[in-house]
Design an enzyme around this catalytic site. Structure first.
Site, PDB file in Angstrom:
ATOM      1  N   HIS A  57      31.592-165.999  17.194  1.00 57.85           N
ATOM      2  CA  HIS A  57      32.714-165.148  16.824  1.00 57.85           C
ATOM      3  C   HIS A  57      32.464-164.537  15.451  1.00 57.85           C
ATOM      4  O   HIS A  57      31.570-164.978  14.708  1.00 57.85           O
ATOM      5  CB  HIS A  57      34.031-165.907  16.850  1.00 57.85           C
ATOM      6  CG  HIS A  57      34.002-167.284  16.254  1.00 57.85           C
ATOM      7  ND1 HIS A  57      33.588-167.539  14.974  1.00 57.85           N
ATOM      8  CD2 HIS A  57      34.346-168.484  16.783  1.00 57.85           C
ATOM      9  CE1 HIS A  57      33.684-168.833  14.725  1.00 57.85           C
ATOM     10  NE2 HIS A  57      34.130-169.442  15.816  1.00 57.85           N
TER      11      HIS A  57
HETATM   12  P1  TYD Z   1      36.650-172.763  17.549  1.00 56.47           P
HETATM   13  O1  TYD Z   1      36.939-171.560  16.718  1.00 56.47           O
HETATM   14  O2  TYD Z   1      36.315-172.553  18.980  1.00 56.47           O
HETATM   15  O3  TYD Z   1      35.520-173.635  16.886  1.00 56.47           O
HETATM   16  P2  TYD Z   1      34.026-173.195  16.437  1.00 56.47           P
HETATM   17  O4  TYD Z   1      34.146-172.028  15.540  1.00 56.47           O
HETATM   18  O5  TYD Z   1      33.561-174.391  15.728  1.00 56.47           O
HETATM   19  O6  TYD Z   1      33.208-172.969  17.629  1.00 56.47           O
HETATM   20  O7  TYD Z   1      37.903-173.749  17.427  1.00 56.47           O
HETATM   21  C1  TYD Z   1      38.173-174.752  18.372  1.00 56.47           C
HETATM   22  C2  TYD Z   1      39.671-174.897  18.512  1.00 56.47           C
HETATM   23  O8  TYD Z   1      40.255-175.346  17.280  1.00 56.47           O
HETATM   24  C3  TYD Z   1      40.365-173.599  18.875  1.00 56.47           C
HETATM   25  O9  TYD Z   1      41.390-173.895  19.804  1.00 56.47           O
HETATM   26  C4  TYD Z   1      40.997-173.141  17.569  1.00 56.47           C
HETATM   27  C5  TYD Z   1      41.251-174.432  16.832  1.00 56.47           C
HETATM   28  N1  TYD Z   1      41.149-174.311  15.376  1.00 56.47           N
HETATM   29  C6  TYD Z   1      42.270-174.442  14.579  1.00 56.47           C
HETATM   30  O10 TYD Z   1      43.403-174.628  15.077  1.00 56.47           O
HETATM   31  N2  TYD Z   1      42.155-174.368  13.223  1.00 56.47           N
HETATM   32  C7  TYD Z   1      40.945-174.160  12.634  1.00 56.47           C
HETATM   33  O11 TYD Z   1      40.865-174.102  11.381  1.00 56.47           O
HETATM   34  C8  TYD Z   1      39.770-174.007  13.445  1.00 56.47           C
HETATM   35  C9  TYD Z   1      38.426-173.752  12.852  1.00 56.47           C
HETATM   36  C10 TYD Z   1      39.933-174.107  14.806  1.00 56.47           C
END
Ligand code: TYD
Length: 142
Positions: free
Chosen positions: A53
């Site tokens: 992302h």
């Molecule tokens: P995600 O963005 O998919 O993780 P990564 O960037 O590590 O691949 O996040 C996983 C889940 O956690 C998603 O449902 C969003 C949630 N999340 C939060 O609620 N707060 C946060 O600060 C982060 C990073 C994720």
């Protein structure tokens, strides 16, 4: 300046002594933003790719405080760079609007992520084609 040129490794001073290591990260000091949020990624299974992302607003510093992982950054215009995070006293600075993918996590990897903003799902771009479209119209600096 090309946006990926803003991506950089940061060395943190070692304040350790005979008792062991101590590493300090401080918002607005050796971290180039005020830290509003920290999260850490651990227990990642073999073969998993995380991230995938870009963030419209948030800047990050990623630190493998234990173990190792790799981070691929892309600018949506065909440029990419790969960084190996494997030391607790180095971090990777990511400006907003770079595409990032974290992979090759070691079993003992603990990836600490410092963020300049509170979590806001609305500022995530999770589709690479949508990201390329935004970059094509606005450049990387929105
Ligand atoms: P995600 O963005 O998919 O993780 P990564 O960037 O590590 O691949 O996040 C996983 C889940 O956690 C998603 O449902 C969003 C949630 N999340 C939060 O609620 N707060 C946060 O600060 C982060 C990073 C994720």
């Amino acid at each position: 300046m090309h946006h990926l040129n803003l991506v950089k490794m940061i060395d943190f001073p070692q304040l350790g002594d005979e008792r062991g290591d101590l590493i300090v990260v401080e918002g607005g000091q050796n971290i180039p933003f005020e830290i509003k949020r920290a999260f850490y990624i651990c227990g990642t299974k073999q073969g998993v790719v995380r991230g995938q992302h870009a963030n419209k607003k948030t800047e990050f510093v990623m630190i493998n405080v234990a173990g190792s992982s790799k981070v691929r950054v892309m600018d949506g215009s065909g440029n990419e760079a790969i960084f190996c995070l494997n030391k607790p006293n180095t971090g990777l600075y990511l400006p907003n609007m770079v595409w990032k993918e974290m992979y090759d996590f070691s079993d003992d990897s603990v990836l600490l992520v410092l963020a300049s903003e509170h979590y806001d799902a609305e500022e995530y771009v999770r589709d690479y084609n949508a990201y390329k479209d935004i970059v094509a119209v606005n450049g990387n600096s929105i």
